[in-house]
Design an enzyme around this catalytic site. Sequence first.
Site, PDB file in Angstrom:
ATOM      1  N   LYS A  13     -11.335  -2.097   0.466  1.00  0.00           N
ATOM      2  CA  LYS A  13     -10.986  -0.688   0.640  1.00  0.00           C
ATOM      3  C   LYS A  13     -11.506   0.164  -0.524  1.00  0.00           C
ATOM      4  O   LYS A  13     -12.056   1.242  -0.314  1.00  0.00           O
ATOM      5  CB  LYS A  13      -9.460  -0.573   0.740  1.00  0.00           C
ATOM      6  CG  LYS A  13      -8.937   0.819   0.933  1.00  0.00           C
ATOM      7  CD  LYS A  13      -7.489   0.772   1.394  1.00  0.00           C
ATOM      8  CE  LYS A  13      -6.570   0.115   0.382  1.00  0.00           C
ATOM      9  NZ  LYS A  13      -6.093   1.034  -0.651  1.00  0.00           N
ATOM     10  N   ARG A  88       2.548   5.609   2.226  1.00  0.00           N
ATOM     11  CA  ARG A  88       2.990   4.226   2.392  1.00  0.00           C
ATOM     12  C   ARG A  88       4.246   4.158   3.257  1.00  0.00           C
ATOM     13  O   ARG A  88       4.663   3.059   3.637  1.00  0.00           O
ATOM     14  CB  ARG A  88       3.332   3.611   1.025  1.00  0.00           C
ATOM     15  CG  ARG A  88       2.157   3.303   0.111  1.00  0.00           C
ATOM     16  CD  ARG A  88       1.954   1.828   0.009  1.00  0.00           C
ATOM     17  NE  ARG A  88       1.696   1.152  -1.245  1.00  0.00           N
ATOM     18  CZ  ARG A  88       0.737   1.328  -2.121  1.00  0.00           C
ATOM     19  NH1 ARG A  88      -0.073   2.323  -2.057  1.00  0.00           N
ATOM     20  NH2 ARG A  88       0.581   0.519  -3.137  1.00  0.00           N
ATOM     21  N   ARG A 127     -11.740 -16.013  -4.414  1.00  0.00           N
ATOM     22  CA  ARG A 127     -11.789 -15.101  -5.555  1.00  0.00           C
ATOM     23  C   ARG A 127     -10.831 -15.581  -6.646  1.00  0.00           C
ATOM     24  O   ARG A 127     -11.144 -15.544  -7.827  1.00  0.00           O
ATOM     25  CB  ARG A 127     -11.396 -13.688  -5.086  1.00  0.00           C
ATOM     26  CG  ARG A 127     -11.709 -12.613  -6.075  1.00  0.00           C
ATOM     27  CD  ARG A 127     -11.657 -11.254  -5.413  1.00  0.00           C
ATOM     28  NE  ARG A 127     -10.299 -10.717  -5.389  1.00  0.00           N
ATOM     29  CZ  ARG A 127      -9.968  -9.558  -4.827  1.00  0.00           C
ATOM     30  NH1 ARG A 127     -10.862  -8.833  -4.206  1.00  0.00           N
ATOM     31  NH2 ARG A 127      -8.733  -9.122  -4.862  1.00  0.00           N
ATOM     32  N   ARG A 133      -7.074 -16.914 -11.339  1.00  0.00           N
ATOM     33  CA  ARG A 133      -5.768 -16.260 -11.211  1.00  0.00           C
ATOM     34  C   ARG A 133      -4.786 -17.183 -10.512  1.00  0.00           C
ATOM     35  O   ARG A 133      -5.007 -17.613  -9.381  1.00  0.00           O
ATOM     36  CB  ARG A 133      -5.900 -14.966 -10.394  1.00  0.00           C
ATOM     37  CG  ARG A 133      -6.160 -13.775 -11.252  1.00  0.00           C
ATOM     38  CD  ARG A 133      -6.281 -12.536 -10.421  1.00  0.00           C
ATOM     39  NE  ARG A 133      -5.058 -12.259  -9.649  1.00  0.00           N
ATOM     40  CZ  ARG A 133      -4.806 -11.081  -9.098  1.00  0.00           C
ATOM     41  NH1 ARG A 133      -5.655 -10.091  -9.230  1.00  0.00           N
ATOM     42  NH2 ARG A 133      -3.696 -10.887  -8.410  1.00  0.00           N
ATOM     43  N   ARG A 144       1.348 -11.267   0.913  1.00  0.00           N
ATOM     44  CA  ARG A 144       0.910  -9.887   0.648  1.00  0.00           C
ATOM     45  C   ARG A 144       0.310  -9.252   1.906  1.00  0.00           C
ATOM     46  O   ARG A 144       0.502  -8.082   2.170  1.00  0.00           O
ATOM     47  CB  ARG A 144      -0.147  -9.863  -0.463  1.00  0.00           C
ATOM     48  CG  ARG A 144       0.464  -9.886  -1.842  1.00  0.00           C
ATOM     49  CD  ARG A 144      -0.576  -9.455  -2.881  1.00  0.00           C
ATOM     50  NE  ARG A 144      -0.590 -10.402  -3.977  1.00  0.00           N
ATOM     51  CZ  ARG A 144      -1.640 -11.077  -4.397  1.00  0.00           C
ATOM     52  NH1 ARG A 144      -2.812 -10.898  -3.825  1.00  0.00           N
ATOM     53  NH2 ARG A 144      -1.539 -11.913  -5.386  1.00  0.00           N
TER      54      ARG A 144
HETATM   55  P1  AMP Z   1      -1.671   0.307  -5.732  1.00  0.00           P
HETATM   56  O1  AMP Z   1      -2.616   0.438  -6.887  1.00  0.00           O
HETATM   57  O2  AMP Z   1      -2.012   1.223  -4.577  1.00  0.00           O
HETATM   58  O3  AMP Z   1      -1.456  -1.112  -5.285  1.00  0.00           O
HETATM   59  O4  AMP Z   1      -0.244   0.822  -6.257  1.00  0.00           O
HETATM   60  C1  AMP Z   1       0.397   0.199  -7.331  1.00  0.00           C
HETATM   61  C2  AMP Z   1       1.892   0.560  -7.334  1.00  0.00           C
HETATM   62  O5  AMP Z   1       2.047   1.975  -7.437  1.00  0.00           O
HETATM   63  C3  AMP Z   1       2.641   0.186  -6.070  1.00  0.00           C
HETATM   64  O6  AMP Z   1       3.103  -1.138  -6.103  1.00  0.00           O
HETATM   65  C4  AMP Z   1       3.805   1.171  -6.085  1.00  0.00           C
HETATM   66  O7  AMP Z   1       4.814   0.775  -7.002  1.00  0.00           O
HETATM   67  C5  AMP Z   1       3.134   2.423  -6.639  1.00  0.00           C
HETATM   68  N1  AMP Z   1       2.590   3.276  -5.556  1.00  0.00           N
HETATM   69  C6  AMP Z   1       1.280   3.597  -5.323  1.00  0.00           C
HETATM   70  N2  AMP Z   1       1.167   4.397  -4.243  1.00  0.00           N
HETATM   71  C7  AMP Z   1       2.426   4.574  -3.777  1.00  0.00           C
HETATM   72  C8  AMP Z   1       2.989   5.281  -2.672  1.00  0.00           C
HETATM   73  N3  AMP Z   1       2.215   5.957  -1.810  1.00  0.00           N
HETATM   74  N4  AMP Z   1       4.337   5.245  -2.500  1.00  0.00           N
HETATM   75  C9  AMP Z   1       5.136   4.588  -3.350  1.00  0.00           C
HETATM   76  N5  AMP Z   1       4.674   3.876  -4.402  1.00  0.00           N
HETATM   77  C10 AMP Z   1       3.342   3.879  -4.623  1.00  0.00           C
END
Ligand code: AMP
Length: 186
Positions: A13, A88, A127, A133, A144
């Site tokens: 993505k 989300r 990966r 990792r 996940r």
């Molecule tokens: P990401 O980099 O998109 O995986 O986001 C990392 C973390 O940021 C997530 O695990 C959430 O804790 C928080 N986060 C990012 N985007 C959102 C969202 N749209 N709503 C709520 N939490 C978010």
Amino acid sequence: MKLLIMGPPGVGKGTQAGRIRDYFDIAHLSTGDILRSEIEARSSIGTEANTYMNTGRLVPDEVLLKIVQERITKPDCVKGYLLDGFPRTIPQAEGLEKIMTDLDHKLAAVISLTADEDELVNRLVKRGQDSGRSDDTPEIIRNRQNIYWEQTAPLLDFYRSKGVLRDVDGLGKIAEITDRILNVLK
Ligand code: AMP
């Protein structure tokens, strides 16, 4: 051009988001990145967000909606933007709809990158082996993936019912996948 992009872990993505940003010369807004820079800047939003992110929980909807509302009115978003990692939850999607309507912004499309789960799991396991990792075991990876589909399925239905969802096969060469995305946006 105002877009959203969604896709399960490992589908590429981030790579596609970067290429779409470059193609349309729009802003790429990753809410994860925005929250991480707020934490780094030790802002009040960052401090609040950190307590949730530390434990892998979602940051409250009001916080995200405030961030996005401010961010999409910045000058670099005049030509358009690609939201990544947001929404989300359904309340976030509904909130975004209201914010965009108030700003007279029209959502052009929601790109949903899809891929066979076994293929993604195999890719991520490889990966993990390459990078050493320890949390990239097949069980954790599959978990996940399940969380993604459970969380995201209602959002895909939300956007499908509005006629803006575009499913794109996320497996193949990077440039081919970009072409597929650009095709469904025509
Ligand atoms: P990401 O980099 O998109 O995986 O986001 C990392 C973390 O940021 C997530 O695990 C959430 O804790 C928080 N986060 C990012 N985007 C959102 C969202 N749209 N709503 C709520 N939490 C978010």
